[in-house]
Design an enzyme around this catalytic site. Structure first.
Site, PDB file in Angstrom:
ATOM      1  N   LYS A 196      93.623 138.886  25.005  1.00  8.60           N
ATOM      2  CA  LYS A 196      94.461 138.290  26.038  1.00  8.60           C
ATOM      3  C   LYS A 196      95.061 137.016  25.473  1.00  8.60           C
ATOM      4  O   LYS A 196      94.345 136.101  25.071  1.00  8.60           O
ATOM      5  CB  LYS A 196      93.646 137.992  27.291  1.00  8.60           C
ATOM      6  CG  LYS A 196      94.471 137.280  28.349  1.00  8.60           C
ATOM      7  CD  LYS A 196      93.751 137.147  29.662  1.00  8.60           C
ATOM      8  CE  LYS A 196      94.606 136.374  30.648  1.00  8.60           C
ATOM      9  NZ  LYS A 196      93.946 136.246  31.944  1.00  8.60           N
ATOM     10  N   LYS A 249      96.931 142.271  26.317  1.00  2.91           N
ATOM     11  CA  LYS A 249      97.748 141.680  27.375  1.00  2.91           C
ATOM     12  C   LYS A 249      98.449 140.440  26.874  1.00  2.91           C
ATOM     13  O   LYS A 249      97.781 139.605  26.269  1.00  2.91           O
ATOM     14  CB  LYS A 249      96.814 141.327  28.543  1.00  2.91           C
ATOM     15  CG  LYS A 249      97.447 140.544  29.645  1.00  2.91           C
ATOM     16  CD  LYS A 249      96.389 140.153  30.628  1.00  2.91           C
ATOM     17  CE  LYS A 249      97.042 139.328  31.707  1.00  2.91           C
ATOM     18  NZ  LYS A 249      96.087 138.855  32.665  1.00  2.91           N
TER      19      LYS A 249
HETATM   20  C1  PBG Z   1      93.652 135.412  35.470  1.00  2.00           C
HETATM   21  C2  PBG Z   1      94.688 136.421  35.181  1.00  2.00           C
HETATM   22  C3  PBG Z   1      96.013 136.173  34.816  1.00  2.00           C
HETATM   23  C4  PBG Z   1      96.651 137.405  34.786  1.00  2.00           C
HETATM   24  C5  PBG Z   1      95.703 138.369  35.099  1.00  2.00           C
HETATM   25  N1  PBG Z   1      94.491 137.750  35.323  1.00  2.00           N
HETATM   26  C6  PBG Z   1      96.745 134.907  34.610  1.00  2.00           C
HETATM   27  C7  PBG Z   1      96.287 133.947  33.619  1.00  2.00           C
HETATM   28  O1  PBG Z   1      95.457 134.210  32.768  1.00  2.00           O
HETATM   29  O2  PBG Z   1      96.780 132.824  33.700  1.00  2.00           O
HETATM   30  C8  PBG Z   1      98.115 137.591  34.502  1.00  2.00           C
HETATM   31  C9  PBG Z   1      98.717 138.863  34.964  1.00  2.00           C
HETATM   32  C10 PBG Z   1     100.196 138.869  35.024  1.00  2.00           C
HETATM   33  O3  PBG Z   1     100.900 137.935  34.581  1.00  2.00           O
HETATM   34  O4  PBG Z   1     100.717 139.853  35.548  1.00  2.00           O
HETATM   35  N2  PBG Z   1      92.592 135.277  34.653  1.00  2.00           N
END
Ligand code: PBG
Length: 326
Positions: A196, A249
């Protein structure tokens, strides 16, 4: 006439011939549909995500019913939590009467076969807008993992099928696996957010949940967009810690990472087409600059071709409709 032995166009000459050797397929069965929920009544628009709404639990039930009618039987829940319930340790995340457990119970009561995935991280519940506990401007790893374990068990108790830790703390997959097993949830799966990235493409999501960090950024826990080999180390750890599925992601800007992970692991690989990817496509289509139907499907087939088995996408219901010929 050119004197050519090989003419690749012969294999493209009709739809039937092209169908002989098409390598990649999209099906509603590949999709996990992210839903934003809130505790109030009715729906609220999300400015930077046209077509997506913050849903009351009643509206969520209706949305899931419609998605299932198109063959999408898998969702992931993201709660918009009222400010007064947010705190620096995010205790609300393991309240058994909280919004997410309540939503899971309603969904599983109505549709026991619906696959319900839940996000594990503190940000929707954190008064600091971070995925972990913040002390003196630092995000504490091990203390956060303890809270995440409580959150995961609370979600499993409510009936979640898949727990998806998105927090990027070290060691959380193993700790959550042990906590789930100890509580008797051997059959609850873990979908790890393995690679991520600290991405600007999460902006619209943070608008949706009003969960943007109150200070700083997430670069001490989310990965540097410049790195791919580091994702292989995260993969090694998540596999060893017992992840059932792994995730990359965002998706579109990280297709190479999806490819590398899918070649390196026998586990199912998921990719998250995030809010910013959705917003870009929607904005261009609303301007009449792109053909929505074709671009949505092409963005998804590209993610599958890169090696993703599963795609989390805000287009899930819409794309399923297209695939069903509507
Ligand atoms: C939170 C989380 C995020 C997303 C999914 N879970 C945001 C972040 O890490 O700031 C983002 C998903 C998206 O942008 O569609 N942990």
């Amino acid at each position: 006439m050119l004197d050519l032995i090989r003419r690749p166009r012969r294999n493209r000459k009709s739809e039937a011939i092209r169908s002989f050797h098409r390598e990649t397929f999209l099906s509603p069965a590949h999709f996990i549909y992210p839903l934003f929920i809130h505790a109030g009544s009715g729906t609220q628009p999300i400015k930077s995500m046209p077509g997506c709404l913050r849903l009351s639990l009643d509206a969520m039930m209706k949305e899931v019913e419609e998605a299932r009618a198109e063959g999408v039987n898998s969702i992931v829940l993201f709660p918009a939590i009222a400010d007064k319930l947010k705190s620096s340790r995010g205790e609300e995340c393991y309240n058994p009467e909280g919004l997410v457990p309540e939503a899971i119970r309603r969904l599983k009561k109505q549709w026991p076969d619906l696959v319900v995935t839940t996000d594990v991280a503190l940000d929707p519940y954190s008064s600091d807008g971070h995925d972990g506990i913040v002390v003196d401007g630092k995000i504490l790893n091990d203390e956060t993992v303890e809270v995440l374990c409580k959150q995961a068990v609370c979600q499993a108790q409510a009936g979640a099928d898949i727990i998806a830790p998105s927090d990027m703390m070290d060691g959380r997959v193993l700790a959550i696996r042990e906590a789930l097993d100890e509580a008797g949830f051997q059959d609850v799966s873990i979908l790890a957010y393995t690679a991520k990235y600290a991405s600007a493409f999460y902006g619209p999501f943070r608008d949706a949940l009003e969960s943007a960090p109150k200070f700083g950024d997430k670069k001490t826990y989310q990965m540097d967009p410049a790195n791919a080999r580091e994702a292989l180390m995260e993969l090694e750890l998540d596999e060893a810690e017992g992840a059932d599925m792994v995730m990359v992601k965002p998706a579109g800007p990280y297709l190479d990472v999806i490819r590398r992970l899918s070649e390196a692991t026998p586990l199912p690989v998921a990719a998250y087409q995030v809010s910013g990817e959705y917003a870009m496509i929607k904005a261009a289509c609303q301007n009449g600059w792109l053909d929505e139907r074709r671009v949505v499907l092409e963005s998804l087939i590209g993610i599958r071709r890169a090696g993703a088995d599963i795609i989390l996408t805000y287009f899930a219901k819409q794309a399923a409709r297209y695939l069903n010929g509507k």
